[in-house]
Design a protein around this motif. Structure first.
Motif, PDB file in Angstrom:
ATOM      1  N   ALA A 248     -38.880  23.140  45.568  1.00  0.00           N
ATOM      2  CA  ALA A 248     -37.924  21.790  45.186  1.00  0.00           C
ATOM      3  C   ALA A 248     -38.755  20.530  45.882  1.00  0.00           C
ATOM      4  N   GLY A 249     -39.283  20.974  46.961  1.00  0.00           N
ATOM      5  CA  GLY A 249     -40.192  19.704  47.564  1.00  0.00           C
ATOM      6  C   GLY A 249     -41.357  19.321  46.661  1.00  0.00           C
ATOM      7  N   ILE A 250     -41.966  20.477  46.127  1.00  0.00           N
ATOM      8  CA  ILE A 250     -43.215  20.150  45.168  1.00  0.00           C
ATOM      9  C   ILE A 250     -42.746  19.203  44.064  1.00  0.00           C
ATOM     10  N   LEU A 251     -41.449  19.716  43.371  1.00  0.00           N
ATOM     11  CA  LEU A 251     -41.001  19.144  42.292  1.00  0.00           C
ATOM     12  C   LEU A 251     -40.817  17.459  42.802  1.00  0.00           C
ATOM     13  N   HIS A 252     -39.828  17.476  43.605  1.00  0.00           N
ATOM     14  CA  HIS A 252     -39.439  16.104  44.056  1.00  0.00           C
ATOM     15  C   HIS A 252     -40.780  15.079  44.222  1.00  0.00           C
ATOM     16  N   PHE A 253     -41.648  15.480  44.887  1.00  0.00           N
ATOM     17  CA  PHE A 253     -42.983  14.620  44.875  1.00  0.00           C
ATOM     18  C   PHE A 253     -43.694  14.548  43.805  1.00  0.00           C
ATOM     19  N   ASN A 254     -43.453  15.365  42.736  1.00  0.00           N
ATOM     20  CA  ASN A 254     -44.238  15.121  41.362  1.00  0.00           C
ATOM     21  C   ASN A 254     -43.290  14.708  40.489  1.00  0.00           C
ATOM     22  N   LYS A 255     -42.184  13.855  40.937  1.00  0.00           N
ATOM     23  CA  LYS A 255     -41.585  12.959  40.004  1.00  0.00           C
ATOM     24  C   LYS A 255     -40.418  13.717  39.058  1.00  0.00           C
ATOM     25  N   VAL A 256     -39.831  14.854  39.856  1.00  0.00           N
ATOM     26  CA  VAL A 256     -38.720  15.476  39.350  1.00  0.00           C
ATOM     27  C   VAL A 256     -37.498  15.295  40.383  1.00  0.00           C
ATOM     28  N   THR A 257     -36.647  14.348  40.374  1.00  0.00           N
ATOM     29  CA  THR A 257     -35.909  14.009  41.309  1.00  0.00           C
ATOM     30  C   THR A 257     -34.913  15.059  41.789  1.00  0.00           C
ATOM     31  N   MET A 258     -34.962  15.550  43.075  1.00  0.00           N
ATOM     32  CA  MET A 258     -34.285  16.735  43.353  1.00  0.00           C
ATOM     33  C   MET A 258     -33.124  16.116  44.238  1.00  0.00           C
ATOM     34  N   GLY A 259     -32.937  14.812  44.330  1.00  0.00           N
ATOM     35  CA  GLY A 259     -31.970  14.240  45.239  1.00  0.00           C
ATOM     36  C   GLY A 259     -32.469  13.106  46.054  1.00  0.00           C
ATOM     37  N   THR A 260     -31.589  12.544  46.949  1.00  0.00           N
ATOM     38  CA  THR A 260     -32.196  11.298  47.615  1.00  0.00           C
ATOM     39  C   THR A 260     -32.211  11.593  49.083  1.00  0.00           C
ATOM     40  N   TYR A 261     -32.700  10.748  49.780  1.00  0.00           N
ATOM     41  CA  TYR A 261     -32.581  10.818  51.320  1.00  0.00           C
ATOM     42  C   TYR A 261     -31.161  10.827  51.775  1.00  0.00           C
ATOM     43  N   GLU A 262     -30.398  10.292  51.257  1.00  0.00           N
ATOM     44  CA  GLU A 262     -28.745  10.473  51.547  1.00  0.00           C
ATOM     45  C   GLU A 262     -28.113  11.694  51.067  1.00  0.00           C
ATOM     46  N   THR A 263     -28.668  12.256  50.408  1.00  0.00           N
ATOM     47  CA  THR A 263     -28.186  13.741  49.684  1.00  0.00           C
ATOM     48  C   THR A 263     -28.818  14.726  50.165  1.00  0.00           C
ATOM     49  N   PHE A 264     -29.998  14.553  50.705  1.00  0.00           N
ATOM     50  CA  PHE A 264     -30.656  15.807  51.051  1.00  0.00           C
ATOM     51  C   PHE A 264     -30.230  16.391  52.457  1.00  0.00           C
ATOM     52  N   TRP A 265     -29.595  17.308  52.608  1.00  0.00           N
ATOM     53  CA  TRP A 265     -28.914  18.015  53.788  1.00  0.00           C
ATOM     54  C   TRP A 265     -29.224  19.526  53.681  1.00  0.00           C
ATOM     55  N   PRO A 266     -29.260  20.185  54.762  1.00  0.00           N
ATOM     56  CA  PRO A 266     -29.682  19.577  56.197  1.00  0.00           C
ATOM     57  C   PRO A 266     -31.088  18.679  56.148  1.00  0.00           C
ATOM     58  N   ARG A 267     -31.203  17.920  57.222  1.00  0.00           N
ATOM     59  CA  ARG A 267     -32.568  17.399  57.585  1.00  0.00           C
ATOM     60  C   ARG A 267     -33.456  18.435  58.051  1.00  0.00           C
ATOM     61  N   PRO A 268     -35.016  18.180  58.055  1.00  0.00           N
ATOM     62  CA  PRO A 268     -35.911  19.288  58.596  1.00  0.00           C
ATOM     63  C   PRO A 268     -35.562  19.724  59.795  1.00  0.00           C
ATOM     64  N   LEU A 269     -35.601  21.152  59.811  1.00  0.00           N
ATOM     65  CA  LEU A 269     -35.400  22.047  61.121  1.00  0.00           C
ATOM     66  C   LEU A 269     -36.495  22.825  61.339  1.00  0.00           C
ATOM     67  N   PRO A 270     -36.785  23.540  62.635  1.00  0.00           N
ATOM     68  CA  PRO A 270     -37.877  24.098  62.741  1.00  0.00           C
ATOM     69  C   PRO A 270     -37.969  25.337  61.728  1.00  0.00           C
ATOM     70  N   GLN A 271     -36.876  25.861  61.258  1.00  0.00           N
ATOM     71  CA  GLN A 271     -37.255  27.024  60.044  1.00  0.00           C
ATOM     72  C   GLN A 271     -37.778  26.403  58.906  1.00  0.00           C
ATOM     73  N   ASN A 272     -37.547  25.098  58.608  1.00  0.00           N
ATOM     74  CA  ASN A 272     -38.126  24.300  57.329  1.00  0.00           C
ATOM     75  C   ASN A 272     -38.623  23.010  57.797  1.00  0.00           C
ATOM     76  N   PRO A 273     -39.684  22.838  58.528  1.00  0.00           N
ATOM     77  CA  PRO A 273     -40.227  21.477  59.128  1.00  0.00           C
ATOM     78  C   PRO A 273     -40.379  20.346  57.998  1.00  0.00           C
TER      79      PRO A 273
END
Length: 244
Positions: free
Chosen positions: A17-42
């Motif tokens: 999902a992150g790779i898609l998002h940073f290659n012009k496939v919008t997977m959400g917005t900062y407001e809708t991405f949840w949870p925020r980065p955590l140690p298991q997904n930094p």
């Protein structure tokens, strides 16, 4: 185009999902991405809470709580209210973005419900699915570390999510590509070439190399047990699907 990332919890869907998002496939917005980065997904989960909320509601309406991690999951129904929320959410993203999608492991269970809505909205032809799998034991180890689940419960939960998703993909005509998390970690650029060829889009190799870190997989070894035969059979089936 609408791209849905399917895959069990702890199976690499966040990376895709992150790779898609940073290659012009919008997977959400900062407001809708949840949870925020955590140690298991930094680097982040890239899980769109707009869709996660609806998935949780559909599951709850059918008497299932994902936080209980039970391996018996009912066939899901959904109410008129949930259906209205699905339509509203799809319309929101479809009006704002040309290429968009979402990732939430719960969608493995609710994918049939979403496709009913896409069909009724006459958007089904725009949908593509990326299915990401990971070895069941690695997923179980990760769930034990994160949620203190017994390994057997973890692999059985992996089986339910995975079977639901694959059964849907195989019984419908939605374009689908199958990938493994292990393959993405080993050869990120070549695996992403497959993804973006499937999507008929270009991608930035530098973004991929910066985003994928082989060290994020920490559960490829550790406590083990005899994997049930039905799990082994399903893993072999997935390997064949990935090879095409």
């Amino acid at each position: 185009m609408i791209t849905i990332v399917l895959g069990m919890h702890r199976s690499g869907t966040s990376v895709v999902a992150g790779i898609l998002h940073f290659n012009k496939v919008t997977m959400g917005t900062y407001e809708t991405f949840w949870p925020r980065p955590l140690p298991q997904n930094p680097k982040g989960f890239y899980e769109n809470y707009d869709f996660r909320k609806i998935n949780d509601t559909i599951l709850r309406e059918s008497g299932y709580n994902t936080k209980h991690y039970k391996t018996r999951i009912p066939i899901l129904e959904f109410s008129k209210n949930s259906k209205a929320k699905m339509i509203k959410t799809i319309e929101k993203y479809e009006s704002k973005f040309e290429n968009w999608g979402w990732k939430d492991p719960r969608t493995c269970l609710t994918i049939s419900n979403w496709m009913v809505v896409f069909q009724e909205m006459d958007l089904i032809e725009k949908v593509k699915i990326i299915f990401v799998s990971r070895r069941s034991l690695s997923v179980a180890r990760s769930l034990k570390k994160r949620n203190d689940l017994p390994l057997l419960q973890g692999v059985n939960l992996w089986k339910v999510y995975t079977e639901r998703a694959i059964n849907f993909c195989e019984s419908n005509n939605i374009p689908t590509i199958y990938l493994s998390f292990e393959g993405i970690l080993k050869k990120p650029v070549s695996e992403c070439e497959k993804i973006f060829k499937f999507l008929s889009q270009s991608f930035d190799k530098n973004v991929v190399n910066d985003f994928v870190d082989e060290n994020i997989s920490t559960n490829s070894s550790g406590e083990s047990f005899d994997i049930p035969e039905n799990i082994v059979i399903l893993e072999k089936k997935i390997e064949k699907l990935i090879l095409g």
